[in-house]
Scaffold this motif. Structure first.
Motif, PDB file in Angstrom:
ATOM      1  N   THR A   5      -1.335  -2.000  -3.480  1.00  0.00           N
ATOM      2  CA  THR A   5      -2.796  -2.013  -3.488  1.00  0.00           C
ATOM      3  C   THR A   5      -3.347  -3.410  -3.253  1.00  0.00           C
ATOM      4  OG1 THR A   5      -2.586  -0.307  -5.158  1.00  0.00           O
ATOM      5  CG2 THR A   5      -4.775  -1.190  -4.785  1.00  0.00           C
ATOM      6  N   LEU A   6      -2.639  -4.388  -3.806  1.00  0.00           N
ATOM      7  CA  LEU A   6      -3.169  -5.747  -3.689  1.00  0.00           C
ATOM      8  C   LEU A   6      -2.773  -6.416  -2.382  1.00  0.00           C
ATOM      9  CD1 LEU A   6      -2.784  -7.109  -7.319  1.00  0.00           C
ATOM     10  CD2 LEU A   6      -4.739  -6.027  -6.229  1.00  0.00           C
ATOM     11  N   ALA A   7      -1.732  -5.895  -1.720  1.00  0.00           N
ATOM     12  CA  ALA A   7      -1.255  -6.538  -0.485  1.00  0.00           C
ATOM     13  C   ALA A   7      -2.362  -6.724   0.551  1.00  0.00           C
ATOM     14  CB  ALA A   7      -0.089  -5.734   0.095  1.00  0.00           C
ATOM     15  N   PRO A   8      -3.222  -5.705   0.785  1.00  0.00           N
ATOM     16  CA  PRO A   8      -4.281  -5.928   1.774  1.00  0.00           C
ATOM     17  C   PRO A   8      -5.200  -7.088   1.406  1.00  0.00           C
ATOM     18  CG  PRO A   8      -4.079  -3.598   1.300  1.00  0.00           C
ATOM     19  CD  PRO A   8      -3.215  -4.317   0.310  1.00  0.00           C
ATOM     20  N   PHE A   9      -5.467  -7.270   0.094  1.00  0.00           N
ATOM     21  CA  PHE A   9      -6.316  -8.385  -0.320  1.00  0.00           C
ATOM     22  C   PHE A   9      -5.655  -9.709   0.018  1.00  0.00           C
ATOM     23  CE2 PHE A   9      -7.826  -5.038  -3.209  1.00  0.00           C
ATOM     24  CZ  PHE A   9      -9.172  -5.122  -2.973  1.00  0.00           C
ATOM     25  N   VAL A  10      -4.344  -9.775  -0.261  1.00  0.00           N
ATOM     26  CA  VAL A  10      -3.623 -11.020  -0.005  1.00  0.00           C
ATOM     27  C   VAL A  10      -3.633 -11.319   1.487  1.00  0.00           C
ATOM     28  CG1 VAL A  10      -1.378 -12.159  -0.173  1.00  0.00           C
ATOM     29  CG2 VAL A  10      -2.188 -10.695  -2.038  1.00  0.00           C
ATOM     30  N   LEU A  11      -3.325 -10.282   2.279  1.00  0.00           N
ATOM     31  CA  LEU A  11      -3.302 -10.498   3.723  1.00  0.00           C
ATOM     32  C   LEU A  11      -4.697 -10.864   4.230  1.00  0.00           C
ATOM     33  CD1 LEU A  11      -1.467 -10.480   6.168  1.00  0.00           C
ATOM     34  CD2 LEU A  11      -2.122  -8.112   6.571  1.00  0.00           C
ATOM     35  N   ALA A  12      -5.724 -10.298   3.581  1.00  0.00           N
ATOM     36  CA  ALA A  12      -7.100 -10.573   4.011  1.00  0.00           C
ATOM     37  C   ALA A  12      -7.385 -12.065   3.978  1.00  0.00           C
ATOM     38  CB  ALA A  12      -8.086  -9.825   3.117  1.00  0.00           C
ATOM     39  N   VAL A  13      -6.856 -12.739   2.940  1.00  0.00           N
ATOM     40  CA  VAL A  13      -7.097 -14.168   2.813  1.00  0.00           C
ATOM     41  C   VAL A  13      -6.522 -14.908   4.022  1.00  0.00           C
ATOM     42  CG1 VAL A  13      -6.601 -16.190   1.403  1.00  0.00           C
ATOM     43  CG2 VAL A  13      -7.142 -14.011   0.319  1.00  0.00           C
ATOM     44  N   PHE A  14      -5.362 -14.421   4.495  1.00  0.00           N
ATOM     45  CA  PHE A  14      -4.700 -15.139   5.566  1.00  0.00           C
ATOM     46  C   PHE A  14      -5.127 -14.673   6.954  1.00  0.00           C
ATOM     47  CE2 PHE A  14      -1.816 -15.533   1.928  1.00  0.00           C
ATOM     48  CZ  PHE A  14      -1.758 -16.921   1.864  1.00  0.00           C
ATOM     49  N   ALA A  15      -5.914 -13.568   6.997  1.00  0.00           N
ATOM     50  CA  ALA A  15      -6.256 -12.991   8.304  1.00  0.00           C
ATOM     51  C   ALA A  15      -6.897 -14.009   9.257  1.00  0.00           C
ATOM     52  CB  ALA A  15      -7.154 -11.773   8.116  1.00  0.00           C
ATOM     53  N   PRO A  16      -7.873 -14.822   8.773  1.00  0.00           N
ATOM     54  CA  PRO A  16      -8.473 -15.778   9.715  1.00  0.00           C
ATOM     55  C   PRO A  16      -7.458 -16.763  10.285  1.00  0.00           C
ATOM     56  CG  PRO A  16      -9.829 -15.545   7.763  1.00  0.00           C
ATOM     57  CD  PRO A  16      -8.548 -14.849   7.475  1.00  0.00           C
ATOM     58  N   PHE A  41       3.859   4.948   1.345  1.00  0.00           N
ATOM     59  CA  PHE A  41       3.269   6.136   0.713  1.00  0.00           C
ATOM     60  C   PHE A  41       3.970   7.405   1.168  1.00  0.00           C
ATOM     61  CE2 PHE A  41      -0.537   3.301   0.355  1.00  0.00           C
ATOM     62  CZ  PHE A  41      -0.497   3.224  -1.015  1.00  0.00           C
ATOM     63  N   ALA A  42       4.483   7.395   2.412  1.00  0.00           N
ATOM     64  CA  ALA A  42       5.127   8.601   2.935  1.00  0.00           C
ATOM     65  C   ALA A  42       6.342   8.988   2.105  1.00  0.00           C
ATOM     66  CB  ALA A  42       5.523   8.388   4.391  1.00  0.00           C
ATOM     67  N   GLY A  74      -1.033  14.914  -5.400  1.00  0.00           N
ATOM     68  CA  GLY A  74      -1.292  15.379  -4.052  1.00  0.00           C
ATOM     69  C   GLY A  74      -2.583  14.830  -3.475  1.00  0.00           C
ATOM     70  N   LEU A  75      -3.635  14.763  -4.327  1.00  0.00           N
ATOM     71  CA  LEU A  75      -4.941  14.318  -3.837  1.00  0.00           C
ATOM     72  C   LEU A  75      -4.931  12.844  -3.474  1.00  0.00           C
ATOM     73  CD1 LEU A  75      -7.919  15.051  -3.409  1.00  0.00           C
ATOM     74  CD2 LEU A  75      -8.317  14.421  -5.780  1.00  0.00           C
ATOM     75  N   SER A  76      -4.456  11.999  -4.422  1.00  0.00           N
ATOM     76  CA  SER A  76      -4.498  10.570  -4.141  1.00  0.00           C
ATOM     77  C   SER A  76      -3.540  10.218  -3.014  1.00  0.00           C
ATOM     78  CB  SER A  76      -4.203   9.767  -5.405  1.00  0.00           C
ATOM     79  OG  SER A  76      -3.017  10.204  -5.992  1.00  0.00           O
ATOM     80  N   LEU A  77      -2.444  10.937  -2.924  1.00  0.00           N
ATOM     81  CA  LEU A  77      -1.487  10.642  -1.858  1.00  0.00           C
ATOM     82  C   LEU A  77      -2.089  10.977  -0.496  1.00  0.00           C
ATOM     83  CD1 LEU A  77       1.316   9.622  -1.209  1.00  0.00           C
ATOM     84  CD2 LEU A  77       2.150  11.962  -1.346  1.00  0.00           C
ATOM     85  N   LEU A  78      -2.773  12.122  -0.414  1.00  0.00           N
ATOM     86  CA  LEU A  78      -3.414  12.494   0.859  1.00  0.00           C
ATOM     87  C   LEU A  78      -4.376  11.395   1.299  1.00  0.00           C
ATOM     88  CD1 LEU A  78      -4.168  14.543   3.078  1.00  0.00           C
ATOM     89  CD2 LEU A  78      -5.839  15.516   1.502  1.00  0.00           C
ATOM     90  N   PHE A  79      -5.206  10.936   0.355  1.00  0.00           N
ATOM     91  CA  PHE A  79      -6.172   9.887   0.697  1.00  0.00           C
ATOM     92  C   PHE A  79      -5.469   8.584   1.057  1.00  0.00           C
ATOM     93  CE2 PHE A  79     -10.620  10.828   0.447  1.00  0.00           C
ATOM     94  CZ  PHE A  79     -10.672  12.058  -0.159  1.00  0.00           C
ATOM     95  N   ALA A  80      -4.475   8.203   0.257  1.00  0.00           N
ATOM     96  CA  ALA A  80      -3.787   6.935   0.515  1.00  0.00           C
ATOM     97  C   ALA A  80      -3.163   6.943   1.901  1.00  0.00           C
ATOM     98  CB  ALA A  80      -2.726   6.699  -0.557  1.00  0.00           C
ATOM     99  N   LEU A  81      -2.582   8.075   2.289  1.00  0.00           N
ATOM    100  CA  LEU A  81      -1.967   8.155   3.608  1.00  0.00           C
ATOM    101  C   LEU A  81      -3.018   8.086   4.707  1.00  0.00           C
ATOM    102  CD1 LEU A  81       0.896  10.690   3.010  1.00  0.00           C
ATOM    103  CD2 LEU A  81       1.119   8.428   4.003  1.00  0.00           C
ATOM    104  N   LEU A 121      -9.224   2.509  -5.134  1.00  0.00           N
ATOM    105  CA  LEU A 121     -10.147   3.551  -5.607  1.00  0.00           C
ATOM    106  C   LEU A 121      -9.453   4.906  -5.720  1.00  0.00           C
ATOM    107  CD1 LEU A 121     -12.833   5.038  -6.042  1.00  0.00           C
ATOM    108  CD2 LEU A 121     -13.394   4.635  -3.690  1.00  0.00           C
ATOM    109  N   VAL A 122      -8.714   5.297  -4.697  1.00  0.00           N
ATOM    110  CA  VAL A 122      -8.151   6.645  -4.746  1.00  0.00           C
ATOM    111  C   VAL A 122      -6.916   6.716  -5.636  1.00  0.00           C
ATOM    112  CG1 VAL A 122      -9.059   7.316  -2.513  1.00  0.00           C
ATOM    113  CG2 VAL A 122      -6.784   6.331  -2.645  1.00  0.00           C
TER     114      VAL A 122
END
Lengths: 772, 137, 127
Positions: A5-16, A41-42, A74-81, A121-122
């Protein structure tokens, strides 16, 4: 799970930095993360399909029961995927769409932050964590919608989305905390397992309304639907991601998640069905009224969200299955169509339906994707959209008012059928139209996502068992909260749902045929009406007007007015509770103690004389009299330390008072006329009376001496001091004293500062040549 | 202020007051007194000296600027709280030294050091304000 | 005894409120002085009154004898007195400086930060 969950935040910092280093192909580098997350997730698919659930918890604020806990079913996994899979293509798409844009790095940063928030969130199990991620999606979507921040329309749309969804989020927080209070747990998995406790609690209605306020604002239900079309000011990758597959579905996710705990009651059904149904029709009609590809898609998204809420409201088994199937289908075809609209815009320079035609030959991949996705959206076999629509009709026919519900669904679906053909086919057939620049197919990144999603719409239609086992089935089970037998199929014999489908197609074809005339007519009728979008502006203007009025009333610039407001407020706060709550008290007649009476009389006379004195010397002396009487009181009632301190302070005060007052002009008048004198005297009497009354009523009640006895008992045994007051000051509560002597020292420094300013004053006086 | 009586009495008076202020400070742990009261007495002593002998002379007598005294006192009080950290206690927990020659002397402690810090802050800040007010245009 | 002092505290609060509502800087200063004393006395009375037995532990005893005055409000007031004195002194210097710079002790005429008439800066449509 936390790392995922936190990986996207970390990568976001380095994106620029990535963008700066790699250049425009940064999208291909950054897309590795969402792709990896998809694979991560798969791996849960198999276990979750066989009925397992997973909980991952890390403590965050243990004292408040807040943990970073994640729940995979099942619900959170569907959304996460959906989030990570579609996110992969969105990152690629953004790289191609905004190629060469100066702020592409920042865009990647925002979109990755959004991805992380949405995943959080999900997957959240803790209600507070859920809320934090919920608001994070609002904030990141604010940043994304306002990406073109130099355009006023973008700024307005961004602020509007933030105000609407953020405001709903606050209501949601209240609702979630009430739920946690009722259920005695902060974890959703625990709360929802005991749904009856929630449903039968007297606060149920309050919880429901607050949670629905959050869900309806986020998922753009009428009357909050206006922010979503306005949010189309965002660059198309944002629309394709946030406003089709992910963020706007957060409200639906919330309803689905809460279904085992809050769902199933009559009020739930009535609210959801009516709001969802109205949203479905309003969105579908507005979609037909528009001629801009993106706006049409946005309005059909509103309609689809309405349909999902509508299905959640019906709440029967088929309806829940239909909701999950439709949600799955919608994410694929709508994501694809948004990307198509962006590609068309990119390739031709316009999104205006009337100017687009004959693009099929020059944009073959985009056209293929558009056609496949549109067929799924219109609900024709053998696409997955068809299965979803069949299930929608099974659901409505199962509901409490089958005919009305089905009629609403058919109307909405028929309108969306027409829009699907308008968006997915019309621009690609016929003679080449008149476009701002010569149409051309975009690069790989611009169509690969749309094509993949469109092909998947077909794939899941043909191999519905796959969708059933791994995606729709487990999700429906999680929403229902009880085991369901889910069995999706393309053809189940010539039954009522098929008839409904045939009617839908016929009606839809009619709408498509008449679309030009309908659109023009709707535009004439609707634009004249008052809408919530105008209401939003009126509301914001009203708020600013209110703020201005309050400022004008309170911020007058007159010190005495500030004082007056403060004192009146104080008097009200003191008097009102006494009047309404106090049971009265017995006034103790004081014993006649001549010493006390004498000191009291001295103080009274000294104080009463102060307002009437006209002489500086008298004023200073009266201050001394007052201070001395107070010191006597301290001495008399067992406080030698205080008496001593008071005497010293009195002496010093009078000395410095004399020093300063001697340099101020004589104060004959205080510019107080007769009316003001009376008013001020009344306020003063009110304050004094209220204070005396408060003090009398408090001293009439028994005093809790726990703390005092604690200090008295331990002063010597633990701190080796016999002067309890001093021991409290320097040992038991030494930290407070440290803060207090800091204040004293700061007062000293501040005086030095004032003196330093005097030299500046003089310097400026010298410059202007004035004398002082 | 040109009062002969005051100018004659001041050296003795101020000396006595300062001595008394330290006495009040140190006895505060067991009897009425303490850093706040002691500090106020000390500050009054300097105020009287200033009135009698003038600002320049009072500044000379004090050697360091009064606000420095307040700063040092604040630092002193804060540092007395740090001592306990080395003994594994929370900030500002009193630490006591029971000397071998008189184990019953329950006096030498960081708490008294803290009180001395309070004394210095009060003296420094108030003398600083008094000086500021004395300063004529 | 609490009754007598409660009435006295009420009077002190009334007088200080009256003085604080004035436009004259000198009266404001006097009002702050009275307000400080009123507050100290109020806290003192809230802790209840005990005649002539200070909160000290007699030599030879390990804990205080019952019936001593409440030490807690005394500790609160002691620091409050010193703090209110330093703030009072600061207020005096500030008033004096304000008089020097603005040449008035009428607070209605002190309008450097919020010029007359109030609100004109805010009243425009585009803030």
């Amino acid at each position: 799970m936390l790392a995922a969950t936190l990986a996207p935040f970390v990568l976001a910092v380095f994106a620029p930095f990535v963008r700066r280093r790699v250049g425009d192909s940064a999208g291909w580098v950054l897309a590795v993360l969402p792709a990896g997350l998809t694979l991560y997730f798969a791996q849960f698919l198999g276990p979750v399909a066989s009925g397992e659930t997973f909980v991952f918890a890390t403590e965050w604020v243990p004292a408040l029961g807040i943990s970073l806990s994640f729940y995979v079913d099942g619900l959170s996994l569907l959304f996460a995927l959906l989030i990570s899979f579609i996110g992969t293509f969105i990152v690629l798409y953004a790289g191609a769409y905004l190629k060469g844009h100066a702020d592409l790095g920042r865009f990647f940063m925002f979109i990755l932050m959004f991805m992380g928030s949405m995943l959080g969130l999900v997957l959240s199990d803790n209600v507070v964590t859920l809320f934090v991620f919920w608001e994070l999606t609002s904030i990141t979507s604010f940043l994304l919608i306002g990406f073109n921040h130099d355009k006023p329309r973008s700024r307005r749309a961004a602020l509007q989305a933030l105000v609407v969804t953020g405001g709903g989020g606050l209501a949601l927080l209240a609702g979630l905390l009430l739920m946690a209070q009722i259920g005695g747990s902060m974890e959703l998995s625990t709360l929802l397992a005991n749904g009856d406790v929630l449903r039968e609690h007297p606060w149920y209605l309050a919880v429901l309304i607050l949670v629905l306020a959050g869900a309806f604002t986020k998922s753009a239900q009428v009357p909050f639907h206006f922010w979503l079309p306005n949010a189309m000011e965002a660059p198309t990758p944002v629309s394709a991601y946030l406003h089709s597959a992910t963020m706007v579905k957060a409200g639906v996710y919330l309803l689905a998640r809460m279904n085992p705990g809050l769902g199933g009651t009559e009020i739930w059904q009535i609210i959801l069905m009516s709001f969802g149904g109205v949203t479905l029709l309003v969105g579908a009609i507005l979609a037909l009224r528009n001629t801009d590809l993106k706006l049409m898609l946005a309005q059909t998204t509103v309609a689809s969200l309405g349909l999902l809420v509508f299905l959640m409201g019906i709440g029967e088994d088929y309806a829940i299955e239909a909701a999950m199937a439709y949600l799955f289908a919608h994410s694929m075809f709508k994501g694809a169509l948004f990307m198509v609209a962006g590609s068309v815009d990119h390739g031709t320079g316009t999104r205006e339906l009337g100017r687009l035609s004959g693009l099929g030959r020059v944009m073959p991949f985009t056209a293929t994707a558009a056609g496949l996705a549109a067929l799924s959206m219109s609900g024709l076999p053998p696409f997955f959209g068809f299965i979803a629509k069949e299930w929608v009709y099974k659901g409505t026919l199962d509901g409490s008012l089958p005919l009305i519900l089905t009629a609403v669904a058919i109307t909405g679906n028929a309108l969306m059928f027409a829009v699907a053909f308008l968006v997915g086919f019309k621009p690609f057939f016929g003679e080449p139209g008149d476009t701002p620049h010569k149409p051309h197919e975009g690069s790989l990144g611009l169509w690969v996502g749309a094509l993949t999603l469109a092909v998947l719409s077909l794939f899941f239609g043909l191999f519905s068992g796959f969708a059933e086992t791994y995606f729709v089935g487990p999700a429906a089970v999680a929403v229902a909260g009880i085991p369901l037998a889910v069995d999706l199929y393309l053809w189940g014999g010539f039954k009522a749902p098929v008839v409904a489908s045939i009617i839908t197609v016929a009606l839809g074809a009619f709408f498509f045929w008449q679309s030009g005339r309908l659109s023009a007519w709707l535009a004439r009728v609707i634009d004249a009406l008052w809408g919530p979008d105008k209401g939003y502006d009126q509301f914001m203007d009203g708020m600013i007007g209110l703020a201005r009025w309050v400022t004008d009333v309170l911020q007058t610039g007159y010190l005495r007015r500030y004082m007056l407001v403060t004192f009146l407020t104080l008097a009200a706060v003191l008097v009102l509770p006494q009047v309404s709550l106090s049971d009265g008290f017995v006034l103790k007649t004081p014993p006649f103690d001549p010493l006390v009476w004498a000191i009291g009389l001295l103080a009274v006379v000294g104080t009463l004389a102060i307002p009437f004195t006209r002489s500086r010397l008298a004023a200073i002396m009266l201050m001394g009299v007052l201070g001395l009487s107070v010191a006597f009181v301290f001495l008399l009632f067992g406080a030698p330390d205080l008496a001593f301190t008071q005497l010293m302070v009195e002496t010093l005060s009078v000395v410095i008072l004399a020093l300063v007052i001697a340099r101020l002009p004589v104060f004959g008048t205080d510019w107080r006329g007769k009316p003001r004198f009376v008013g001020d005297a009344v306020v003063a009497a009110l304050i004094g009376g209220a204070m005396a009354y408060l003090l009398l009523s408090i001293t009439a009640t028994p005093l809790d001496l726990t703390l005092s006895e604690f200090f008295s008992a331990r002063s010597y045994t633990e701190a080796y001091g016999r002067n309890i007051v001093n021991v409290i000051l320097v040992d038991f509560r030494a930290l407070d004293t440290l803060g207090e002597i800091a204040v004293v020292a700061i007062a000293g420094v501040a005086v030095l500062g004032l003196l330093a300013f005097r030299h500046i004053d003089r310097a400026s006086d010298d410059k202007t040549g004035s004398t002082s | 202020m040109n009062s002969l009586i005051l100018r004659t009495a001041v050296p003795a008076l101020v000396g006595l007051m300062l001595l008394f202020s330290i006495y009040v400070l140190l006895r505060g742990h067991n009897e009425p007194g303490g850093g706040f009261i002691g500090g106020l007495i000390g500050a009054s002593a300097f105020a009287i000296y200033t009135i009698a002998e003038g600002l320049a002379s009072a500044r000379r007598a004090l050697i360091v600027p009064p606000i420095t005294i307040a700063g040092v006192g604040l630092l002193f009080a804060a540092l007395s709280g740090v001592v306990s950290l080395f003994f594994g206690d929370a900030f500002l927990t009193g630490q006591w030294w029971f000397p071998a020659f008189n184990p019953d002397l329950k006096y030498l402690s960081t708490v008294v050091l803290f009180d001395i810090g309070v004394y210095l802050v009060v003296v420094g800040a108030i003398v600083g304000i008094a000086f500021a007010l004395e300063e004529r245009e | 005894m609490e009754t007598v002092l409660a009435l006295l505290v009420g009077l002190l609060f009334a007088i200080s409120a009256y003085l604080l509502l004035s436009s004259s800087l000198i009266r404001l200063i006097l009002g702050v002085f009275v307000l400080g004393n009123a507050t100290h006395l109020m806290i003192f009375v809230l802790g209840r009154l005990t005649r002539e037995s200070p909160p000290l532990i007699q030599y030879g005893l390990k804990a205080a004898e019952p019936g001593i005055a409440n030490p807690l409000p005394q500790a609160l007031i002691l620091t409050a007195i010193v703090i209110s004195f330093s703030l009072f002194a600061f207020l005096l210097v500030l008033s004096y400086r304000a008089y020097q710079s603005l040449d008035t002790i009428n607070t209605d005429e002190m309008r450097v930060a919020e010029p007359e008439p109030a609100g004109t800066l805010l009243r425009g449509r585009d803030v």
